[in-house]
Every structure is written in structure tokens, then in C-alpha cells.
Motif scaffolding. Structure first.
Motif, short mmCIF file in Angstrom:
data_model
loop_
_atom_site.label_atom_id
_atom_site.label_comp_id
_atom_site.label_asym_id
_atom_site.label_seq_id
_atom_site.Cartn_x
_atom_site.Cartn_y
_atom_site.Cartn_z
N ILE A 18 72.10 -35.74 -5.54
CA ILE A 18 72.67 -36.41 -4.38
C ILE A 18 73.46 -37.62 -4.86
CG2 ILE A 18 70.79 -38.02 -3.89
CD1 ILE A 18 70.87 -37.06 -1.03
N LYS A 19 74.57 -37.94 -4.19
CA LYS A 19 75.35 -39.13 -4.53
C LYS A 19 74.95 -40.25 -3.59
CE LYS A 19 79.69 -37.51 -6.43
NZ LYS A 19 81.13 -37.46 -6.23
N ARG A 21 75.67 -44.43 -2.59
CA ARG A 21 76.58 -45.57 -2.71
C ARG A 21 75.78 -46.76 -3.23
NH1 ARG A 21 82.18 -45.88 -0.98
NH2 ARG A 21 82.66 -48.05 -1.14
N TRP A 32 79.84 -44.66 -6.31
CA TRP A 32 78.95 -43.53 -6.06
C TRP A 32 78.26 -43.13 -7.36
CZ3 TRP A 32 77.99 -42.09 -1.18
CH2 TRP A 32 78.90 -42.44 -0.21
N LYS A 60 67.41 -39.83 5.63
CA LYS A 60 68.69 -39.14 5.76
C LYS A 60 69.49 -39.60 6.97
CE LYS A 60 67.00 -35.07 8.16
NZ LYS A 60 66.85 -33.63 8.12
N LYS A 64 72.74 -42.51 6.23
CA LYS A 64 73.71 -41.42 6.17
C LYS A 64 75.08 -41.84 5.67
CE LYS A 64 74.66 -41.76 11.08
NZ LYS A 64 74.45 -41.14 12.36
N ASN A 65 75.45 -43.12 5.79
CA ASN A 65 76.75 -43.59 5.28
C ASN A 65 76.71 -43.82 3.76
OD1 ASN A 65 77.74 -43.61 7.88
ND2 ASN A 65 77.14 -45.72 8.22
N LYS A 68 75.69 -38.72 -0.01
CA LYS A 68 76.53 -37.53 0.01
C LYS A 68 75.86 -36.44 -0.82
CE LYS A 68 81.22 -39.36 0.24
NZ LYS A 68 82.48 -39.50 -0.51
N LYS A 69 76.01 -35.18 -0.41
CA LYS A 69 75.49 -34.09 -1.22
C LYS A 69 76.48 -33.79 -2.34
CE LYS A 69 72.61 -31.80 2.12
NZ LYS A 69 72.29 -30.56 2.81
#
Length: 70
Positions: A18-19, A21, A32, A60, A64-65, A68-69
Motif C-alpha cells: 500500500i502507498k 502519504r 508517497w 481505511k 482515505k486521502n 493508495k493501493k
């Protein structure tokens, strides 16, 4: 998942990345970075393998911001 009393089923995940931030206080930039997912549960908490700590949790929906998958 952190500091909860009731038991929730946790699903182990294999080879999922998962990425996230990440903010660097040194360079003052956001970037990222890729982390490995250890497990997820029914409430939406994601257990992630950390770099400096053994693991940490993100939700999640709340984060959510920042997720990223890959």
C-alpha cells in the motif's frame, strides 16, 4: 483496532502493498512511500509493517486521502 475491548476477526494478508502519504520534517515535503500490509479486520483497520516501529494501524475511511493501493 487500537485500544479496543471487543474481539474482531482479523484477516492475514500475503504480499499486499500500500502507498501511504508521508510528511518529512527535514525536507518539509510530502511523498508517497510503499509499505507492506500485515492484516486487515472487519472494522476497517489496516495493520501495516513499519520501518522504525514493528507495526502501526491506519483506518481505511479516516485516512482515505493518505492511502493508495499499489
Amino acid at each position: 483496532m487500537p485500544r479496543r475491548k471487543k474481539v474482531v476477526k482479523e484477516k492475514k494478508v500475503k504480499n499486499q502493498k500500500i502507498k501511504i502519504r508521508v510528511y518529512s520534517s527535514v525536507t518539509r515535503r510530502k511523498s508517497w512511500k510503499v509499505f507492506e500490509v500485515i492484516s486487515t479486520d472487519e472494522e476497517g483497520w489496516i495493520k501495516i509493517k513499519g520501518i522504525t516501529k514493528p507495526h502501526f494501524y491506519l483506518h481505511k475511511d479516516m485516512h482515505k486521502n493518505h492511502i493508495k493501493k499499489v
